[in-house]
Design an enzyme around this catalytic site. Structure first.
Site, PDB file in Angstrom:
ATOM      1  N   GLU A  44     -64.200  89.419  -2.021  1.00 10.90           N
ATOM      2  CA  GLU A  44     -65.636  89.671  -2.254  1.00 10.90           C
ATOM      3  C   GLU A  44     -66.070  90.964  -1.561  1.00 10.90           C
ATOM      4  OE1 GLU A  44     -66.715  85.525  -0.982  1.00 10.90           O
ATOM      5  OE2 GLU A  44     -68.020  85.711  -2.730  1.00 10.90           O
ATOM      6  N   GLU A  54     -61.166  79.823  -2.559  1.00 11.13           N
ATOM      7  CA  GLU A  54     -62.200  78.950  -1.985  1.00 11.13           C
ATOM      8  C   GLU A  54     -62.136  77.529  -2.524  1.00 11.13           C
ATOM      9  OE1 GLU A  54     -62.623  82.038  -2.822  1.00 11.13           O
ATOM     10  OE2 GLU A  54     -63.983  83.067  -1.461  1.00 11.13           O
TER      11      GLU A  54
HETATM   12  N1  CAA Z   1     -59.929  81.705   8.804  1.00  7.86           N
HETATM   13  C1  CAA Z   1     -59.499  81.362  10.014  1.00  7.86           C
HETATM   14  N2  CAA Z   1     -58.203  81.259  10.339  1.00  7.86           N
HETATM   15  C2  CAA Z   1     -57.314  81.511   9.387  1.00  7.86           C
HETATM   16  C3  CAA Z   1     -57.691  81.880   8.078  1.00  7.86           C
HETATM   17  C4  CAA Z   1     -59.064  81.975   7.799  1.00  7.86           C
HETATM   18  N3  CAA Z   1     -59.518  82.338   6.598  1.00  7.86           N
HETATM   19  N4  CAA Z   1     -56.584  82.074   7.348  1.00  7.86           N
HETATM   20  C5  CAA Z   1     -55.537  81.848   8.162  1.00  7.86           C
HETATM   21  N5  CAA Z   1     -55.981  81.515   9.383  1.00  7.86           N
HETATM   22  C6  CAA Z   1     -55.174  81.232  10.573  1.00  7.86           C
HETATM   23  C7  CAA Z   1     -54.331  79.978  10.402  1.00  7.86           C
HETATM   24  O1  CAA Z   1     -55.059  78.814  10.760  1.00  7.86           O
HETATM   25  C8  CAA Z   1     -53.190  80.264  11.355  1.00  7.86           C
HETATM   26  O2  CAA Z   1     -53.673  80.019  12.661  1.00  7.86           O
HETATM   27  P1  CAA Z   1     -52.731  79.392  13.774  1.00  7.86           P
HETATM   28  O3  CAA Z   1     -51.600  80.359  13.928  1.00  7.86           O
HETATM   29  O4  CAA Z   1     -53.608  79.267  14.959  1.00  7.86           O
HETATM   30  O5  CAA Z   1     -52.304  78.072  13.209  1.00  7.86           O
HETATM   31  C9  CAA Z   1     -52.989  81.769  11.227  1.00  7.86           C
HETATM   32  O6  CAA Z   1     -54.228  82.272  10.699  1.00  7.86           O
HETATM   33  C10 CAA Z   1     -51.869  82.187  10.322  1.00  7.86           C
HETATM   34  O7  CAA Z   1     -52.038  81.532   9.081  1.00  7.86           O
HETATM   35  P2  CAA Z   1     -50.792  80.950   8.254  1.00  7.86           P
HETATM   36  O8  CAA Z   1     -49.907  80.183   9.175  1.00  7.86           O
HETATM   37  O9  CAA Z   1     -51.361  80.228   7.087  1.00  7.86           O
HETATM   38  O10 CAA Z   1     -50.067  82.302   7.833  1.00  7.86           O
HETATM   39  P3  CAA Z   1     -49.384  82.692   6.461  1.00  7.86           P
HETATM   40  O11 CAA Z   1     -48.920  84.075   6.641  1.00  7.86           O
HETATM   41  O12 CAA Z   1     -48.424  81.623   6.036  1.00  7.86           O
HETATM   42  O13 CAA Z   1     -50.549  82.668   5.350  1.00  7.86           O
HETATM   43  C11 CAA Z   1     -52.688  83.182   4.404  1.00  7.86           C
HETATM   44  C12 CAA Z   1     -51.604  83.583   5.424  1.00  7.86           C
HETATM   45  C13 CAA Z   1     -52.170  83.306   2.961  1.00  7.86           C
HETATM   46  C14 CAA Z   1     -53.862  84.103   4.601  1.00  7.86           C
HETATM   47  C15 CAA Z   1     -53.103  81.718   4.614  1.00  7.86           C
HETATM   48  O14 CAA Z   1     -53.404  81.523   5.985  1.00  7.86           O
HETATM   49  C16 CAA Z   1     -54.318  81.298   3.844  1.00  7.86           C
HETATM   50  O15 CAA Z   1     -54.202  80.916   2.695  1.00  7.86           O
HETATM   51  N6  CAA Z   1     -55.510  81.351   4.472  1.00  7.86           N
HETATM   52  C17 CAA Z   1     -56.734  80.911   3.865  1.00  7.86           C
HETATM   53  C18 CAA Z   1     -57.266  81.953   2.955  1.00  7.86           C
HETATM   54  C19 CAA Z   1     -58.568  81.492   2.368  1.00  7.86           C
HETATM   55  O16 CAA Z   1     -58.717  80.376   1.931  1.00  7.86           O
HETATM   56  N7  CAA Z   1     -59.543  82.404   2.352  1.00  7.86           N
HETATM   57  C20 CAA Z   1     -60.817  82.095   1.814  1.00  7.86           C
HETATM   58  C21 CAA Z   1     -61.673  81.601   2.913  1.00  7.86           C
HETATM   59  S1  CAA Z   1     -63.149  80.958   2.288  1.00  7.86           S
HETATM   60  C22 CAA Z   1     -64.120  82.291   1.987  1.00  7.86           C
HETATM   61  O17 CAA Z   1     -63.746  83.400   2.147  1.00  7.86           O
HETATM   62  C23 CAA Z   1     -65.478  81.814   1.525  1.00  7.86           C
HETATM   63  C24 CAA Z   1     -66.517  82.802   1.367  1.00  7.86           C
HETATM   64  O18 CAA Z   1     -66.675  83.344   0.326  1.00  7.86           O
HETATM   65  C25 CAA Z   1     -67.496  83.026   2.424  1.00  7.86           C
END
Ligand code: CAA
Length: 698
Positions: free
Chosen positions: A103, A123
């Protein structure tokens, strides 16, 4: 504290760097940092580039801030501020560019992506929708509404290359930031009004309306009870029907409603539960052993699936079987399983050949001597397993890890057959092992720390979801199935039809109901294990109908009939009159008066039975966290993810209510076999939850 957003001047171009490890999430300090740095950039630069440190643009909103009081600036206004900038802003899209990250890129005026970048709106996987203008800006940018609706409702990311094809990014480049700086230099000082997406006017057409209508139907079917995908698609459609500001207001209202919903809470719970489960326990130190080559014993369904998993991850695998014929069969099955993907484009013929080339075959244990990890998937009896481990102990090299894929047996007893119990553990895969993501790693009493760490590392490399379990009959997942199936079978005797049981649970969200699962697995499997178990009278009665079905040749799907009859061509199921007759016969024999059973009772009895057994597993240390149990059921058993898992669901219902019901049922349905867990009862008494228990014990 070092600043998480900083500016580097490159000539006339301000490069605004985001540095918020590990994933550059849009925490409050990042949002305010972007606004502040952009304000400065507008006073001193001709154009700006927004880039992320560490090869990741932005992986999204900071999920940890969800549910907390919002702090300005909210992401929506950050995106609006970027879009309203007096100088053009180019997003340098690399690595994960997800959710709020995408976004933010849509708020920018131009986008340059790395071809391998992952751009997506995940999301919906968290039970929400893009809440910072994404649902309204994306349709205004893309060439085709189908792509927009797919992105918002599926949560699946696309590559930078694909993003260019669909008009989401302007350029792709391996040297993303430099290319973004070059583009910024090129567009600096030129008009870019038409690049402000909120100003783009979209008009709907009958074709657009039809695309959305078709998509809504498909999404509802795919979502299986999850609310967010359809709502995200409906809000995206508003981009064609109402002015931008109204679309944004609708997006905001829907976001607020979804983020507060039980579904979103459950999905966020499971997101963090998965990451927690994959971490080594606190008492474990050291580093994993090096695994270069893997041996697999058994080329049947399980062994074949496990070997496929390793070969897909690039490991050379030696497969051992008793006979060449068994190896021939196993190899042919693996090749044909992989080859099925050629037609759909999932894999090429060369890809299949490459994987097959990683597999070697033997009937001689000595050929396993160079393996760093050996996993046995042989027949599930203790005598056979003991014999295999004695043989492995003789041939395996020093430091090799010896793993059993047993689904029930005592891994301590198996380890005791070797002179090196510290090298032994359980690695319990789920069938089909190359598809199912769950891996229960069974930590036996003497398993060495580095052996446990190695299993976690292998899980990561093979993209499995690991959960560490302790030794105990059936570990976490299968152990909990016993009371779950008990209740399902009992309710059939008490008056529910198999179909009612299965429908009530698929309506709850399960991928399959328990009776259909029994038919799929084969009723003879339970029959054989019951014959070995010496069941008490009550338990024998619960399964009597199933046992009589087996004795009459109705083994489930494999024989064409079990509790249901299966159509040969379509596998569609219908009532099996013979099963109905047998159930009635058992009812009559034991004088069971049937009654109408509500769907609510079906859900309660099966789900409370699961949570109660989960609590026993926690109290015994077989599971170390309630959230681990939730991960097991999501990834191994088809539990609806949007309900969080059996323990999270129990917390949602309230342990007080469950405790009351367990006491009530204890006198009636299910009898003594309810065995209410002391842990569950005491948590209920103290008005606490499994989530609280996890916090206390983490
Ligand atoms: N917020 C906070 N913490 C996050 C995060 C996020 N969006 N994404 C990842 N993390 C944290 C994880 O909890 C993890 O923390 P710990 O080491 O303390 O456990 C760390 O970052 C590493 O994450 P992964 O172990 O998952 O690492 P990866 O390399 O395997 O994957 C990733 C990386 C693909 C980004 C995966 O973490 C992921 O899918 N994250 C979520 C992405 C997501 O859903 N984003 C959308 C958020 S909602 C949004 O953005 C709404 C809006 O419009 C306002």
């Amino acid at each position: 504290m070092t600043k998480s957003v900083t500016t580097e001047m490159r000539g006339d171009i301000a490069v605004i760097w985001i540095n918020n490890p590990p994933v550059n999430a849009l925490s409050h300090h990042v949002r305010s940092g972007i606004v502040e740095e952009l304000a400065v950039a507008q006073s001193m630069a001709k154009a700006a580039v927004l880039a992320g440190y560490g090869g990741t643009f932005i992986a999204g909103a900071d999920i940890r801030e969800f549910g907390k009081p919002p702090i300005e600036p909210m992401l929506g206004s950050v995106c609006a501020t970027i879009e309203a900038s007096s100088i053009p802003v180019v997003a340098a899209v690399e690595g994960n560019t997800l959710g709020g990250g995408l976004e933010t890129a849509l708020g920018c005026h131009y986008r340059v992506a790395n071809p391998k970048a992952k751009l997506g709106l995940p999301e919906v996987n968290l039970g929400i929708l893009p809440g910072a203008g994404g649902t309204q800006r994306l349709p205004r940018l893309l060439l085709n509404p189908t792509e927009a609706v797919n992105m918002v409702s599926s949560g699946r990311p696309i590559s930078g290359t694909k993003a260019q094809e669909i008009g989401l990014v302007d350029q792709v480049s391996d040297d993303t930031v430099e290319a973004a700086i070059a583009l910024a230099t090129e567009v600096a000082g030129k008009p870019f009004e038409d690049r402000r997406l909120s100003k783009v006017e979209l008009v709907t057409t009958p074709e657009v309306e039809a695309i959305f209508e078709t998509a809504f139907g498909a999404i509802t079917k795919m979502a299986k009870g999850a609310a967010a995908p359809l709502q995200a698609a409906q809000v995206a459609k508003a981009a064609y029907n109402v002015p931008f500001e109204d679309g944004i207001a609708l997006e905001r209202a829907t976001f607020m409603e979804l983020v507060a919903s039980d579904q979103s809470k459950a999905l966020r719970h499971i997101f963090f539960a998965e990451r927690q489960a994959a971490k080594p326990p606190k008492d474990v130190t050291g580093s994993p052993r090096e695994i270069k080559k893997i041996g697999v014993l058994g080329a049947g369904t399980m062994g074949g699936g496990i070997a496929m998993t390793y070969a897909e991850a690039g490991f050379p695998v030696t497969m051992l079987e008793m006979t060449d014929e068994a190896l021939d069969r196993g190899f042919a099955t693996m090749e044909s399983n992989w080859s099925r993907g050629i037609k759909s484009g999932r894999i090429t013929a060369e890809g299949v050949a490459e994987r097959m080339a990683r597999l070697t075959r033997t009937t001689d244990y000595k050929d396993l001597a160079d393996c760093d990890l050996i996993v046995e998937a042989v027949f599930e009896t203790m005598e056979v397993k003991r014999d295999v481990f004695r043989k492995l102990d003789k041939v395996a090299k020093k430091g090799a890890i010896l793993a059993s894929n047993t689904s029930y047996l005592d891994v301590n007893a198996i380890a005791a057959e070797t002179s090196r119990p510290e090298d032994v553990l359980g690695m319990h895969y789920f069938s089909p092992a190359n598809i199912m993501p769950l891996l229960e790693i069974v930590r036996a009493d003497k398993t060495a720390d580095d052996v446990l760490l190695s299993a976690l590392a292998v899980a990561k490399k093979t993209r499995k979801m690991p959960v560490i379990a302790g030794v105990g009959h059936g570990f976490i997942g299968n152990r909990m199935l016993t009371p779950y199936f008990r209740q399902a079978n009992l309710m059939v005797l008490e008056g529910a039809s198999p179909e009612q049981i299965d429908n009530a649970l698929t309506n709850f969200g399960w991928a399959m109901g328990p009776i259909a699962v029994s038919d799929l697995a084969g009723l003879d499997i339970g029959y054989k294990s019951r014959k070995d178990q010496n069941l008490d009278e009550h338990e024998a009665r619960v399964y009597l109908a199933a046992d009589r079905l087996v004795e009459a040749g109705h083994l489930g799907q494999k024989s064409g009939s079990g509790f249901y009859i299966y159509d040969k061509a379509t596998r569609a199921r219908s009532e099996n009159p013979e099963a109905t007759r047998i159930v009635e016969e058992v009812r009559a024999e034991f004088g069971i008066n049937t009654r109408t059973i509500s769907d609510e009772e079906i859900v309660e009895r099966t789900m409370y039975a699961l949570a109660n057994e989960g609590a026993h597993a926690l109290a015994e240390g077989v599971a170390s966290r309630a959230s681990d149990i939730d991960v097991v059921y999501n990834h191994g058993y088809g539990y609806p993810r949007w309900r969080g898992g059996p323990m999270h669901y129990a917390d949602n219902v309230g342990l007080k209510k469950i405790a009351e019901k367990l006491s009530e049922y204890g006198d009636g349905a299910g009898g003594a076999h309810w065995n209410p867990s002391d842990l569950l009862m005491s948590l209920a008494e103290d008005s606490r939850s499994f989530g609280d228990w996890d916090k206390d014990n983490s």
